[in-house]
Design a protein around this motif. Structure first.
Motif, PDB file in Angstrom:
ATOM      1  N   VAL A 142      15.030  -8.410  12.270  1.00  0.00           N
ATOM      2  CA  VAL A 142      16.452  -8.192  12.589  1.00  0.00           C
ATOM      3  C   VAL A 142      16.744  -6.715  12.872  1.00  0.00           C
ATOM      4  CG1 VAL A 142      17.158 -10.199  11.228  1.00  0.00           C
ATOM      5  CG2 VAL A 142      17.230  -7.923  10.183  1.00  0.00           C
ATOM      6  N   LEU A 144      16.225  -4.070  10.928  1.00  0.00           N
ATOM      7  CA  LEU A 144      16.752  -3.293   9.799  1.00  0.00           C
ATOM      8  C   LEU A 144      15.670  -2.636   8.949  1.00  0.00           C
ATOM      9  CD1 LEU A 144      19.739  -5.327   8.265  1.00  0.00           C
ATOM     10  CD2 LEU A 144      19.820  -3.264   9.663  1.00  0.00           C
ATOM     11  N   GLU A 158      28.286  -5.618  10.913  1.00  0.00           N
ATOM     12  CA  GLU A 158      27.220  -6.241  11.698  1.00  0.00           C
ATOM     13  C   GLU A 158      25.882  -6.101  10.980  1.00  0.00           C
ATOM     14  OE1 GLU A 158      25.081  -4.549  14.532  1.00  0.00           O
ATOM     15  OE2 GLU A 158      24.522  -6.419  15.513  1.00  0.00           O
ATOM     16  N   GLY A 159      25.653  -4.934  10.378  1.00  0.00           N
ATOM     17  CA  GLY A 159      24.429  -4.717   9.614  1.00  0.00           C
ATOM     18  C   GLY A 159      24.324  -5.721   8.470  1.00  0.00           C
ATOM     19  N   LYS A 161      25.685  -8.669   8.361  1.00  0.00           N
ATOM     20  CA  LYS A 161      25.367  -9.978   8.954  1.00  0.00           C
ATOM     21  C   LYS A 161      23.858 -10.088   9.188  1.00  0.00           C
ATOM     22  CE  LYS A 161      29.107 -12.393   9.568  1.00  0.00           C
ATOM     23  NZ  LYS A 161      29.327 -13.772   9.168  1.00  0.00           N
ATOM     24  N   ARG A 162      23.274  -8.989   9.655  1.00  0.00           N
ATOM     25  CA  ARG A 162      21.832  -8.985   9.885  1.00  0.00           C
ATOM     26  C   ARG A 162      21.062  -9.161   8.580  1.00  0.00           C
ATOM     27  NH1 ARG A 162      19.870  -6.465  15.143  1.00  0.00           N
ATOM     28  NH2 ARG A 162      21.759  -6.518  16.378  1.00  0.00           N
ATOM     29  N   ILE A 165      21.037 -12.768   7.892  1.00  0.00           N
ATOM     30  CA  ILE A 165      20.048 -13.442   8.743  1.00  0.00           C
ATOM     31  C   ILE A 165      18.635 -13.179   8.217  1.00  0.00           C
ATOM     32  CG2 ILE A 165      19.058 -13.523  11.078  1.00  0.00           C
ATOM     33  CD1 ILE A 165      21.918 -12.965  12.143  1.00  0.00           C
ATOM     34  N   ALA A 166      18.395 -11.945   7.776  1.00  0.00           N
ATOM     35  CA  ALA A 166      17.071 -11.617   7.218  1.00  0.00           C
ATOM     36  C   ALA A 166      16.778 -12.456   5.972  1.00  0.00           C
ATOM     37  CB  ALA A 166      16.984 -10.122   6.902  1.00  0.00           C
ATOM     38  N   GLU A 189      29.615  -5.261  18.724  1.00  0.00           N
ATOM     39  CA  GLU A 189      28.753  -5.840  17.693  1.00  0.00           C
ATOM     40  C   GLU A 189      28.371  -7.270  18.058  1.00  0.00           C
ATOM     41  OE1 GLU A 189      30.241  -3.629  13.608  1.00  0.00           O
ATOM     42  OE2 GLU A 189      31.428  -5.299  14.367  1.00  0.00           O
ATOM     43  N   LEU A 193      24.656  -8.764  18.450  1.00  0.00           N
ATOM     44  CA  LEU A 193      24.211  -9.923  17.676  1.00  0.00           C
ATOM     45  C   LEU A 193      23.667 -11.039  18.587  1.00  0.00           C
ATOM     46  CD1 LEU A 193      24.381 -10.899  14.591  1.00  0.00           C
ATOM     47  CD2 LEU A 193      26.080 -12.461  15.532  1.00  0.00           C
ATOM     48  N   LEU A 196      20.221 -10.208  19.500  1.00  0.00           N
ATOM     49  CA  LEU A 196      19.301 -10.506  18.400  1.00  0.00           C
ATOM     50  C   LEU A 196      18.958 -12.002  18.367  1.00  0.00           C
ATOM     51  CD1 LEU A 196      17.756  -9.934  15.748  1.00  0.00           C
ATOM     52  CD2 LEU A 196      19.929 -10.249  14.533  1.00  0.00           C
TER      53      LEU A 196
END
Ligand SMILES: Nc1ncnc2c1ncn2[C@@H]1O[C@H](COP(=O)(O)OP(=O)(O)O)[C@@H](O)[C@H]1O
Ligand SMILES: [Mg+2]
Length: 271
Positions: A142, A144, A158-159, A161-162, A165-166, A189, A193, A196
C-alpha cells in the motif's frame, strides 16, 4: 468465455426481526475484476459484506468461494480461505506505530478472538517474527513501508485508510472487500486510492467494494451490483447499469441520492 466466479452467492438473505436487510441476493464476483456494490443508504451493502466475511450468519441462502461452501464458516475461517475486508470505519491505534497497528489488526482478525490472541502468549511470541514480516509486506503493497515506524495517528485520512487496507492484506487474501474506501476523502486522495486499488488488482488481487461516490465506481468497476431495500435490482457493466431503468428509478426515486446517477452517465460513456 468469462472465467468461473471466485465468489458466488445464491439466494442470500438475513433478517433482523421483521427487516430483510439482505433478501434473495444471487450474484457473482469474477477473479481479477473490481466489482462494485452500490445502492442507497440502508440498502444492505455493509450487511452483504458482513455476510460474506462471516460476521453475520445468513438466515437463508449459500455462499461459495473457490467452489467451497463457506456459508457457515466463522470470520477467522473465512479469512483463512482468502477473503479479507476493511471496515467502513477502521479503528486505528493512534499511539502505536503503523507497523504495530497492522500486526495487531491482523492478529485480532485471524484468531478466533482477541482473548484467544491474548492468552496464547507463547505462540504469539513465536508468531511475532512471521507476523512482522507479513505486516511489512502488506505495508509495502500500500506504499506505506517508509512510514512503518511513525505513529498511526500522525497519518492523513488517506494514509489511515491505507493502513486499514494493509491490515486486510496482511492475511494475503485472494478477495479483498472494501467498505466505502473513499469516505471522507478529497478528490486528490480519492484518485490516489483508485490508483492503489488498480495496482492491487493488476498484481492479481480481486476486489469488491461498496462505494457511494459514483465517479469512483464508474471509473473503477468492471462489474456493478445494485442493491435496493436489500434486494439485487441489477448486475452488469457500468454502461449497462447507468442505462438500467430499475437503477435510475431507485436513485432518482430517493431524495438524498437524486442526481448521482446523472453524473455517472457521463462516466460510463466509454463502456
Ligand atoms: N446488526 C443489525 N441489527 C439490526 N439491523 C441491522 C443490523 N445491521 C444492519 N441492519 C439494518 O439493515 C439495513 C441495511 O444496513 P446496511 O447494510 O448497513 O446498509 P448500507 O451499508 O447499504 O447503508 C439497515 O436498515 C440497517 O439498520
Ligand atoms: Mg454501509
Amino acid at each position: 468465455m468469462p472465467e468461473a466466479p471466485l465468489l458466488e452467492v445464491q439466494d442470500l438473505g438475513i433478517r433482523f426481526g421483521g427487516l430483510h436487510a439482505v433478501r434473495d441476493v444471487t450474484a457473482t464476483v469474477r477473479p481479477g475484476q473490481i466489482t462494485a456494490i452500490i445502492g442507497p443508504n440502508g440498502a444492505g451493502k455493509s450487511t452483504f459484506f458482513n455476510l460474506i466475511s462471516g460476521f453475520y450468519r445468513p438466515t437463508s441462502g449459500q455462499i461459495r468461494f473457490l467452489g467451497e461452501d463457506i456459508t457457515r464458516l466463522r470470520t477467522h475461517e473465512v479469512v483463512a480461505r482468502g477473503i479479507a475486508r476493511t471496515f467502513q470505519t477502521t479503528t486505528i491505534y493512534r499511539e502505536l506505530s503503523v507497523l504495530e497497528g497492522v500486526m495487531i489488526g491482523h492478529r485480532v482478525r485471524t484468531r478466533a478472538g482477541l482473548l484467544d490472541a491474548l492468552l496464547r502468549t507463547g505462540r504469539e511470541r513465536r508468531d511475532e517474527a512471521a507476523s512482522r514480516e507479513g505486516a511489512m509486506r502488506a505495508l509495502e503493497r500500500v506504499g506505506l513501508a517508509p512510514q512503518a515506524r511513525r505513529p498511526a495517528g500522525a497519518l492523513t485520512q488517506e494514509g489511515q485508510k491505507r493502513v486499514g487496507i494493509a491490515m486486510a492484506l496482511a492475511s494475503d487474501p485472494r478477495l479483498l472487500l472494501l467498505d466505502e474506501p473513499a469516505a471522507g476523502m478529497n478528490p486528490e486522495e480519492t484518485v490516489s486510492l483508485m490508483a492503489l486499488i488498480r495496482e492491487l488488482v493488476a498484481g492479481g488481487l480481486t476486489v469488491a467494494l461498496v462505494e457511494h461516490k459514483m465517479s469512483l465506481v464508474m471509473g473503477l468497476a468492471d462489474e456493478i451490483l445494485v442493491l435496493h431495500h436489500g434486494q439485487k435490482i441489477a448486475q452488469g457493466t457500468p454502461g449497462q447499469i447507468s442505462r438500467d431503468p430499475a437503477v435510475v428509478e431507485a436513485y432518482l426515486g430517493g431524495h438524498a441520492h437524486g442526481g448521482q446517477m446523472g453524473q455517472s452517465g457521463e462516466g460510463a460513456a466509454h463502456a
